[in-house]
Design a protein around this motif. Structure first.
Motif, short mmCIF file in Angstrom:
data_model
loop_
_atom_site.label_atom_id
_atom_site.label_comp_id
_atom_site.label_asym_id
_atom_site.label_seq_id
_atom_site.Cartn_x
_atom_site.Cartn_y
_atom_site.Cartn_z
N SER A 1 6.09 -2.23 1.06
CA SER A 1 6.37 -3.36 0.43
C SER A 1 5.68 -4.52 1.47
N GLU A 2 5.44 -5.39 0.75
CA GLU A 2 4.66 -6.82 1.82
C GLU A 2 6.53 -7.13 3.03
N SER A 3 6.86 -6.82 2.23
CA SER A 3 8.68 -7.07 3.25
C SER A 3 8.30 -6.33 4.39
N GLY A 4 7.51 -5.40 4.48
CA GLY A 4 8.31 -4.38 5.40
C GLY A 4 8.32 -3.20 4.57
N ASP A 5 9.18 -3.54 3.90
CA ASP A 5 10.02 -2.22 3.11
C ASP A 5 9.26 -0.91 3.05
N LYS A 6 9.80 0.41 3.60
CA LYS A 6 9.64 1.82 3.34
C LYS A 6 10.60 2.27 1.72
N LEU A 7 9.73 2.48 0.97
CA LEU A 7 10.39 3.82 -0.05
C LEU A 7 9.29 5.21 0.04
N TYR A 8 10.70 6.30 0.42
CA TYR A 8 9.58 7.41 0.35
C TYR A 8 10.13 7.87 -1.35
N SER A 9 9.55 8.63 -2.04
CA SER A 9 9.26 9.41 -2.57
C SER A 9 8.92 11.13 -2.62
N VAL A 10 10.04 11.76 -3.35
CA VAL A 10 9.71 13.42 -2.47
C VAL A 10 9.39 14.11 -4.40
N TYR B 1 1.03 -1.33 -0.27
CA TYR B 1 0.01 -0.15 -0.27
C TYR B 1 0.94 1.24 0.05
N HIS B 2 0.10 2.52 -0.18
CA HIS B 2 1.06 3.56 0.14
C HIS B 2 0.24 4.68 0.51
N GLU B 3 0.78 5.58 1.29
CA GLU B 3 0.67 6.98 1.61
C GLU B 3 1.33 7.88 1.21
N ILE B 4 -0.09 8.93 1.58
CA ILE B 4 0.85 10.14 1.00
C ILE B 4 1.50 10.85 2.37
N ILE B 5 2.03 10.74 2.71
CA ILE B 5 2.57 11.73 4.36
C ILE B 5 2.65 12.63 4.55
N LYS B 6 3.02 13.95 3.67
CA LYS B 6 2.72 15.12 3.70
C LYS B 6 2.22 15.30 2.36
N PRO B 7 2.16 16.97 1.84
CA PRO B 7 2.02 17.17 0.30
C PRO B 7 3.06 17.21 -0.57
N GLY B 8 3.27 16.08 -1.18
CA GLY B 8 4.98 15.93 -2.08
C GLY B 8 5.67 15.18 -1.09
N ILE C 1 -10.92 1.71 -3.98
CA ILE C 1 -9.91 1.11 -3.54
C ILE C 1 -8.41 2.75 -3.52
N ASN C 2 -8.77 3.61 -3.58
CA ASN C 2 -7.91 4.90 -4.37
C ASN C 2 -8.49 5.94 -2.69
N ALA C 3 -9.76 5.48 -2.28
CA ALA C 3 -9.74 6.43 -1.65
C ALA C 3 -9.65 5.28 0.10
N MET C 4 -9.28 4.35 0.10
CA MET C 4 -9.22 3.49 1.08
C MET C 4 -7.65 2.12 0.19
N PRO C 5 -6.55 3.04 0.48
CA PRO C 5 -5.34 1.77 -0.29
C PRO C 5 -5.25 1.00 0.48
N LYS C 6 -4.37 1.69 1.82
CA LYS C 6 -4.85 -0.08 2.70
C LYS C 6 -5.43 -1.07 3.40
N ALA C 7 -6.54 -0.71 2.55
CA ALA C 7 -7.37 -1.60 3.32
C ALA C 7 -7.97 -3.11 1.72
#
Lengths: 364, 398
Positions: free
Chosen positions: A47-56, A34-41, B288-294
């Motif tokens: 990943s499934e392995s727990g690795d984290k990639l940050y894209s700025v 999965y991914h998250e936007i942790i702050k603007p930009g 899926i876009n709204a809840m990418p973790k779920a």
């Protein structure tokens, strides 16, 4: 004696992308969870392995000096082991594995004048064409208008406060190498005067049958001028598409009266609603270099009216579809004219063939 | 020592403001002391642009055949119409350099590309052009072959132009996206290599673009910008992590933000469990876009192939339409290649000059087109069957 010729290399295609992927991507290719936007930009991919990639993500003006690319290379060396990528909208993304390097990378980019943002419910970089910098058929400058519009909309690039993402695209003529026709807001350069034929150069430069058949409305006809074969333009049939000019450089369409039009409500993603074309909002605004104040004001007005009235997740086109076009023109105070009613092939498909409209919107 | 910069009061207005300035970029090139010829070109470009800003008209011409030996494309000829005043941009051609799939680079390879362009050209680039290529702006005719030789020695090749296969491009796909329903970068790379001849030597009625998007969000605008749009999708059930859904329920209004936004209303939420009637899901991606973790696309993944999108020239803008509802995308991709070749054979034979595939299909009829390329008509290809009774019944039918 000439030197023996080196074997000429051709048809090799691009280098394989695998040469340029960072180890974290090679390891987790196809295994992102999965991914998250942790702050603007800043995107975080897990990943499934727990690795984290940050894209700025940082904005670029698309037109880049080699020195700027070298600067990005240096920033990539400093913060991301030398790995970066570009996006489909002319942004650059620095691919960082060490979370502690995210903020210093952002600080460095901002210091160098390349702002970070353009993610989520924002206005990201404008995809655009060459304009007066390099194009033969440009009705306006591309980079200049884009610069002025983004200067004004800059707070929307650095934040995520819009109801949904808002995509702006720019093409400097109807050829649309920017293919702007499915954007939330599209800016499109337009010619408004018929072309002028240079009969002296035409016989040598152009193929007459190709030129005649290039015209979608049959406005280009064969003619004999001063005893030489050429073409003439039936001016009232011309809708200024510039297709004749593209196949025949002797038919000049560029004119100081050229300008811009504004289109709204298109999208390419399938989310919630099928992809849609952008529709005409403003038929013509003259070119006003160097800062194009009317275009900037018009775009800002549309963005602000949308931001105030649309519901969460509603793209421009979805919002307009919900409230109806009469309301859109009322809220934005954009005049509705005869130019807004289609008169090309299949024009009737956009006529209202029902009484499904809000009488409350009908203005005197 | 670089020459004095031209006076450009109008475009200098574009140095102001928070957005990165292209004028600053051109000035960087015009002041590059390591590249004397290139800086002179960039300096003249500043002058031409200032002139356009003053007169509100462009000063570039096209036409003439220019390129590298053995190729019919990859270089766009560009000439200035004021060569006496701006001799260093009298010819100022564009070189399209085929980008690696997904636009990933190392700092090392970027520096080597910059070295080549500083050696032979203006130093001005586009990262990237609209179709996806790395664009080198401003090459003199005599410098084309040496630039090409250095590029190929580095492992790069030219992109497409004219009536040919244009440089295929794609989203970053599986490299950095959990929604990629097939390997967009691998397919793009493979098609580009397979169709090198079609890419470098224009032999079609008009251009033909491939764009690969990994999911229906379509980050490369494939449905609007490609003659052949290959858009990832799936056939089985959306993957649900119910615990993660419950977490989202505290941040989102599930009913308003997700459930009611579903175009087919195929979801429900009872306060504890999210249920999806997957048989009615149209793969729009909103939930899926709204809840990418779920939520995530299903596991039986592939792509829909659509055909025919284009910008307005000549017959009006088109979006691509469905031609293959679902296909597993697996190397060596023979089915996609055979389909593309069948389309090209027909279109190259019967298409009119500068008629895109989308327009060609409209002219000859989708039914005829399908018959000729050997595909069966499917209800997924249309929104509804025809409403007009003007049917061209086959004359050889019983």
């Amino acid at each position: 004696m000439a030197e023996p010729k080196k074997k000429r290399i051709t048809d090799i295609g691009p280098p394989s992308y695998e040469n340029f992927l960072p180890p974290i991507i090679k390891k987790n290719y196809g295994k992102w969870k999965y991914h998250e936007i942790i702050k603007p930009g800043v995107l975080m991919h897990v990943s499934e392995s727990g690795d984290k990639l940050y894209s700025v993500r940082a904005a670029t003006p698309r037109l880049a000096a080699t020195d700027t690319i070298r600067l990005f290379a240096q920033i990539a060396d400093e913060f991301c082991d030398g790995f970066l990528r570009y996006t489909s909208r002319n942004n650059v993304e620095f691919l960082i594995t060490d979370e502690k390097k995210v903020e210093p990378c952002i600080a460095k980019l901002k210091k160098e004048g390349y702002p970070v943002g353009g993610m989520g419910n924002s206005i990201t970089n404008i995809v655009h064409t060459q304009g007066w910098v390099h194009c033969h058929s440009a009705a306006t400058d591309a980079s200049g208008v884009v610069k002025c519009v983004m200067d004004e909309l800059f707070p929307y690039f650095e934040s995520m406060k819009l109801p949904a993402k808002l995509r702006i695209a720019f093409a400097c003529c109807l050829n649309m190498c920017g293919a702007v026709h499915c954007s939330d807001i599209a800016l499109l350069g337009v010619h408004i005067k018929p072309p002028v034929v240079s009969h002296d150069t035409l016989p040598a430069q152009c193929e007459i049958p190709t030129t005649v058949s290039a015209c979608p409305t049959g406005a280009v006809r064969t003619a004999t001028v001063d005893g030489k074969p050429s073409v003439e333009i039936v001016e009232e049939q011309c809708m200024f598409c510039a297709n004749c000019f593209t196949v025949c450089p002797s038919i000049k369409l560029n004119n100081p009266t050229d300008g811009l039009s504004v289109w709204v409500g298109g999208k390419v993603s399938n989310a919630r609603h099928e992809p849609m074309f952008s529709k005409l909002a403003i038929p013509y605004i003259p070119n006003e270099p160097p800062r194009w104040p009317t275009v900037v004001k018009s775009v800002k007005n549309i963005v602000e009216v949308y931001a105030k009235n649309a519901r969460k997740f509603e793209r421009m086109g979805e919002w307009i579809e919900r409230i109806g076009w009469p309301k859109f023109f009322e809220l934005t105070e954009i005049p509705f004219t005869k130019y807004h009613i289609d008169d090309f092939t299949h024009a009737g498909e956009s006529f209202r063939r029902s009484v499904y409209f809000r009488q409350s919107d009908v203005r005197e | 020592m670089a020459a004095k910069l031209r006076e450009t009061p109008l475009i200098d207005e574009l140095l102001k403001g928070p957005w990165p300035s292209f004028v600053k970029e051109i000035k960087k090139c015009a002041q590059n002391e390591k590249n004397e010829r290139g800086s002179a070109r960039s300096n003249d470009l500043l002058g031409v642009l200032e002139r356009s800003y003053k007169e509100t008209i462009g000063h570039w011409k096209h036409g003439g055949i220019v390129g590298v030996m053995g190729y019919g494309g990859g270089v766009i000829g560009r000439y200035n119409d004021l060569p006496e005043e701006f001799p260093n941009v009298a010819h100022f051609h564009t070189i399209r350099v085929n980008q690696p799939s997904g636009w990933f680079y190392t700092s090392d390879i970027l520096r080597k590309l910059c070295d080549i362009w500083d050696k032979h050209g203006s130093g001005i680039t586009n990262m990237h052009g609209s179709t996806g290529d790395i664009v080198f702006l401003g090459c003199a005719t005599d410098d084309l072959e040496p630039t090409f030789a250095d590029l190929t020695a580095l492992g790069f090749d030219l992109g497409g132009s004219g009536s040919a296969v244009r440089t295929p491009s794609c989203c970053c796909g599986m490299a950095r996206c959990e929604w990629a329903c097939y390997d967009t970068m691998a397919l793009t790379d493979d098609l580009t290599r397979t169709f090198q001849d079609e890419l470098h030597r224009p032999a079609f009625p008009y251009k033909f673009k491939f764009k690969m998007s990994g999911c229906p969000n379509d980050c490369v605008a494939s449905i609007a910008r490609a003659d052949m749009s290959i858009i990832g999708t799936w056939r089985d059930d959306i993957q649900i992590d119910q615990k993660a859904v419950a977490d989202y329920a505290s941040k989102l209004n599930l009913e308003n933000d997700v459930i009611s936004r579903c175009p087919t209303k195929c979801m429900s939420w009872d306060g504890k469990k999210l249920s999806i009637d997957n048989s009615n899901c149209v793969k729009c991606m909103h939930c899926i876009n709204a809840m990418p973790k779920a939520l995530a696309p299903g596991k039986d993944r592939g792509a829909t192939i659509l055909l025919g999108s284009k910008a307005p020239i000549i017959g009006g803008a088109l979006l691509s339409s469905v031609i293959v509802p679902f296909l597993k995308i697996e190397p060596p991709y023979e089915d996609i290649k055979e389909l593309a070749e069948a389309i090209w054979d027909l279109w190259a034979e019967h298409g009119k000059n500068r008629e895109r595939v989308g327009e060609f299909i409209q002219r000859i009829g989708m039914g005829n087109f399908l018959e000729q390329i050997g595909l069966e008509p499917r209800p997924e290809m249309v929104i509804n069957p025809r409403s007009n009774p003007y049917i061209f019944y086959d004359q050889d039918q019983e």
